[in-house]
Scaffold this active site. Sequence first.
Site, PDB file in Angstrom:
ATOM      1  N   ARG A 202       3.321 -13.917  32.922  1.00 28.35           N
ATOM      2  CA  ARG A 202       2.462 -14.278  31.854  1.00 28.35           C
ATOM      3  C   ARG A 202       3.601 -15.600  31.170  1.00 28.35           C
ATOM      4  O   ARG A 202       3.661 -16.464  31.658  1.00 28.35           O
ATOM      5  CB  ARG A 202       2.707 -13.435  30.295  1.00 28.35           C
ATOM      6  CG  ARG A 202       2.793 -12.178  30.227  1.00 28.35           C
ATOM      7  CD  ARG A 202       2.433 -11.053  28.121  1.00 28.35           C
ATOM      8  NE  ARG A 202       3.345 -11.508  27.953  1.00 28.35           N
ATOM      9  CZ  ARG A 202       3.861 -11.503  26.235  1.00 28.35           C
ATOM     10  NH1 ARG A 202       2.423 -10.371  26.257  1.00 28.35           N
ATOM     11  NH2 ARG A 202       4.906 -11.017  25.795  1.00 28.35           N
ATOM     12  N   ASP A 294       4.002 -10.447  14.224  1.00 33.32           N
ATOM     13  CA  ASP A 294       4.570 -10.947  15.721  1.00 33.32           C
ATOM     14  C   ASP A 294       4.107 -10.648  17.117  1.00 33.32           C
ATOM     15  O   ASP A 294       4.630 -11.179  17.779  1.00 33.32           O
ATOM     16  CB  ASP A 294       6.117  -9.582  15.441  1.00 33.32           C
ATOM     17  CG  ASP A 294       5.090  -7.728  15.893  1.00 33.32           C
ATOM     18  OD1 ASP A 294       4.877  -7.717  14.627  1.00 33.32           O
ATOM     19  OD2 ASP A 294       5.241  -7.904  16.883  1.00 33.32           O
TER      20      ASP A 294
END
Length: 648
Positions: A202, A294
Amino acid sequence: MAGHSVTVETLKFDNLALKALPVDSSMDVSQRQVPGACFSLVDPTPVENPTLVCASLPALALLDLDSPSEIARPEFVKAFSGNSILPGSRPAAHCYCGHQFGYFSGQLGDGAAMYLGEVINRRGERWEIQLKGAGLTPFSRTADGRKVLRSSVREFLCSEAMYHLGIPTTRAGTCITSDSRVIRDIFYDGRPTHERCTLVLRIAPTFLRFGSFEIFKPEDAQTGRKGPSVGRKDILVKMLDYAVENFYPEIWAEHKENKPVMYVEFYKEVVRRTARMVAEWQCVGWCHGVLNTDNMSILGVTIDYGPFGFMDKFDPQFICNGSDDGGRYTYARQPEMCKWNCNKFAKAIMDVVPLEDTTRHVELFDEEFSQRYKHKMRQKFGLKKELSKDGELVQSFLDTMQKTGGDFTNCFRCLSRLPLPSSPDYEVKRSAVLDYLVSQSSSLAEVKIANKPSLDKRQLSMFITLAQSNPQVVAMLGKSHEFLHREMEKISTLEELDKMSEQEITNKNRECWASWLNKYKDRLEEEEKDVQDLKKLAEDRVSTMNSVNPRFILRNYIAQNAIVAAEKGDYSEVQNVLRLLESPYSETAPMETTAPFVSQEAAASSSVDSSASAKTDSPAGKSSATCHAARLDYEGKPPSWAAELRVT
């Protein structure tokens, strides 16, 4: 490095986050609280025989690693499978907290993701890189820190799909699987299976999120949980300064001598970016599925692709996460929930920035969302002039899609085929567009599937009785009043549908669309007024519409088709789908997959879960007939089995 090819060994690492923010130096990966630190040092857990499933050259170009020869090297796969640590890399896990489904959960953190470091590319850009699924961290709790092929393929493909749709997002560079296995109870039926450990690379400027700042939260009155770094105002100041200086440099340059003003300007911009991001989601019919604090980036980019979903048929109450029984994160509620999260972010930084200085700016969310949404919707309808009644036109289109069960993506895309009313072939093309809109509406069988209740009448009656006597227990069981109301509506709708024929449904859909097209014609006539060059107006209109109404999206059944093939060792369909998603607005991209059609039975044999389990509702062994052409049309209306896929 100018003039030389970049390899994984020559990446220029400059791990600023670990220099600027406190790091817990313990290498203990057992479940524990991590106070006084933003990161904890870890090492990836190696996997057996790592194998590249797919790589995104545009994403890897951010790291100057887009050379096919470099990607083909064994060292490349080792580096991004966690089997080797690159020179300059320092793996770490980020500590954060979060409000999950409305309740504060305390410490969460990177339970399966690992920060590898920050790479400076040839253009001087800084990119943080992560491995998701790299193994145990102190935040793994009772899990194993691993991800499997199903969820990894979905995250990899959707990250890149969103980028090419023009939506702010983290990127995915690689998807690498292995012969290492983990046990997953895919269908929660007590029959666990062994699945391949798989990792996704990522890429983002930062993975700091709202929850990163919640590590300072005092004990929560509802849950009794608190952040691991309560009272550490010194760390909060460091985090705020680090975030503003590195990711909002214009605000830093203008206000660094006046920190109170700087922090408020930072907060305001986070709110604006978040609002613009969710407006983009709404305009392509995409749902996040787990909009907890989150999972909210401080940059206003889409992060953490878990149980996401693009809508097929339009439904404001669309829930893409099968675990969201209460419907907290429906399509229609996404703006509301993102704004709610912005309020929680204000509370997370209140020890440094007083609430009265931040919360009064939360209303910027509505203003920014409305502006972006209206602008994008005018583009989707090919409207250049701004008229006050445009909102009514948009809402009437959405209402018509809802009444007819129309396919969100295809109904929008086909509108560019309708010429301006002054065109000599307007009536002919209107008839063709009307036929197409009816074809993209739901059949009687599809409407019945869409209204299939989760509870039978006996169960529903029990929950309704319980809701009247003890609503707290019903809430604890994840059944909200809204959920029970929807279940009652579904049962009522099914009873009405049993009295209708297929022809009646088709006729109703045609009448609805014909009525809306008349409204659209009136609005297009307004566009033509006082315009000298109607030919240019028509060309610009079509060009604009086809640049914002995608032809291809990552529907669940498309991802599932690629997953089923990948789980059999054939990664070509993942690669084919990626290529398709890299040109979502293209008129020339092929419409069909090159992989064999996946039947309902095959789809049911593999979960579409993002993180836990999923399953079609059809009994094993009962599959729909395979497509006679042995191909699956990725532009057309989804196959019947697609409606029964569930993601949790």
